[in-house]
Every structure is written in structure tokens, then in C-alpha cells.
Design a protein around this motif. Structure first.
Motif, short mmCIF file in Angstrom:
data_model
loop_
_atom_site.label_atom_id
_atom_site.label_comp_id
_atom_site.label_asym_id
_atom_site.label_seq_id
_atom_site.Cartn_x
_atom_site.Cartn_y
_atom_site.Cartn_z
N PRO A 196 11.08 13.86 3.62
CA PRO A 196 9.65 14.12 3.40
C PRO A 196 9.37 15.47 2.74
O PRO A 196 8.44 15.58 1.94
N GLY A 197 10.16 16.48 3.03
CA GLY A 197 9.95 17.80 2.44
C GLY A 197 10.08 17.81 0.93
O GLY A 197 9.50 18.65 0.25
N LYS A 198 10.83 16.89 0.40
CA LYS A 198 11.02 16.80 -1.05
C LYS A 198 9.76 16.26 -1.74
O LYS A 198 9.46 16.65 -2.87
N TYR A 199 9.03 15.36 -1.07
CA TYR A 199 7.92 14.66 -1.72
C TYR A 199 6.53 15.10 -1.24
O TYR A 199 5.55 14.93 -1.97
N ALA A 200 6.43 15.60 -0.04
CA ALA A 200 5.12 15.99 0.49
C ALA A 200 4.53 17.11 -0.37
O ALA A 200 5.26 18.01 -0.80
N VAL A 240 5.66 21.55 -10.16
CA VAL A 240 6.27 22.79 -10.64
C VAL A 240 7.57 22.99 -9.86
O VAL A 240 7.56 23.01 -8.63
N ASN A 241 8.68 23.11 -10.58
CA ASN A 241 9.98 23.31 -9.96
C ASN A 241 10.26 22.28 -8.85
O ASN A 241 10.73 22.62 -7.77
N GLY A 242 9.90 21.03 -9.13
CA GLY A 242 10.17 19.95 -8.18
C GLY A 242 9.25 19.90 -6.98
O GLY A 242 9.54 19.21 -6.01
N ARG A 243 8.14 20.62 -7.05
CA ARG A 243 7.17 20.63 -5.93
C ARG A 243 5.81 20.15 -6.41
O ARG A 243 5.35 20.52 -7.49
N LEU A 244 5.18 19.36 -5.56
CA LEU A 244 3.87 18.78 -5.86
C LEU A 244 2.75 19.69 -5.37
O LEU A 244 2.74 20.09 -4.20
N TYR A 245 1.83 20.02 -6.27
CA TYR A 245 0.65 20.82 -5.93
C TYR A 245 -0.59 20.02 -6.28
O TYR A 245 -0.69 19.48 -7.39
N LEU A 246 -1.53 19.95 -5.35
CA LEU A 246 -2.80 19.26 -5.57
C LEU A 246 -3.92 20.28 -5.68
O LEU A 246 -3.84 21.37 -5.11
#
Length: 146
Positions: free
Chosen positions: A77-81, A108-114
Motif C-alpha cells: 500500500p505504501g507504494k500506491y497510496a 513525482v519520483n514514484g509518489r502520487l500527490y493529489l
């Protein structure tokens, strides 16, 4: 400048109406408006999740568009949340929680920002590196507060 003042007023009003104590942005116990967090990575766009593919994690129900995405999230979950529990990354950098719209996102750098909306997303994109650092500093203090 006038637009920024109006935008700030709208965000402040929305915050008072939508402040949550939860560490995850939820509506009716469903995270990130029911959108599939894995799809942002695999399809590059927001995809509505299904009631048939729901996983409970971090005190929220997460919905997915298919079993593969559900399985991927369950395994890591930490990868996609989304970062900051799915709250607006720009708002977090500014020191408050704000709701988000599914189509206002960046990876950004494999992290999702909303972000709160597309207008706020444009502000976010102008100084993203600095805002990420500020949001990361604010998150531990704000994640469990209203």
C-alpha cells in the motif's frame, strides 16, 4: 494577485467545512473519493474504483477498478497510496488539510500527490520541490488533527 486572494478565501472556507481528523482523506469512510490509487500509476489517469474491489487499510476503505490493482495495493500500500493521506499536497505545504479532486494529480519520483483542484495544481507545479519538502515537514504534525 486578486485570483490568489479569491482562491485562498475559497480554500479557507472549504477547509472549515471539510476538516477531518482522519489521517486519510475520506468521504463516508471511502478514501480519495473512491478512486483507484493504483490506476494513477498503471493508466496515468484517475479511474473510479468498484465496490466489488475494496480493501480496508489505514482506517479507510480503498476502492479499485480490478482485482490486479487490489492485489498490487494489498501487497504494498505504501507504494500506491497518495502522499499525505490523499489530502491536498499544496494545502499540506501551506499547513492545513484540504480535500482533493481526482483529476488534479501528479506523480513525482514514484509518489502520487493529489491537489484541491486544477487551479491549485498549477500553483503546486510552479514550485513543486519546495512544496513537497514543506508538506513533508507539516504532515507528521497535521496528519491526526482536524
Amino acid at each position: 494577485m486578486k485570483q490568489l486572494i479569491i482562491l485562498s478565501a475559497v480554500i479557507a472556507f472549504t477547509l472549515s467545512a471539510n476538516a477531518q481528523k482522519s489521517a486519510v482523506y475520506v468521504k463516508e469512510d471511502i478514501a480519495i473519493n473512491g478512486y483507484d490509487p493504483v490506476a494513477y500509476f498503471t493508466e496515468g489517469k484517475p479511474v473510479k474504483g468498484s465496490n466489488n474491489f475494496t480493501h480496508h487499510w489505514n482506517n479507510a476503505g480503498w476502492r479499485f477498478s480490478n482485482k490486479n490493482n487490489l492485489d498490487s495495493f494489498t501487497a504494498n500500500p505504501g507504494k500506491y497510496a497518495p502522499q499525505f493521506g490523499g489530502y491536498c499536497a499544496y494545502g499540506m505545504a501551506d499547513g492545513h488539510k484540504a480535500p482533493t479532486e481526482p483529476d488534479a494529480f501528479t506523480i513525482v519520483n514514484g509518489r502520487l500527490y493529489l491537489n484541491y483542484n486544477k487551479q491549485v495544481q498549477q500553483l503546486w507545479l510552479k514550485d513543486q520541490s519546495r512544496l513537497i519538502l514543506a508538506a513533508e515537514q507539516n504532515w507528521p504534525v497535521l496528519k491526526d488533527k482536524e
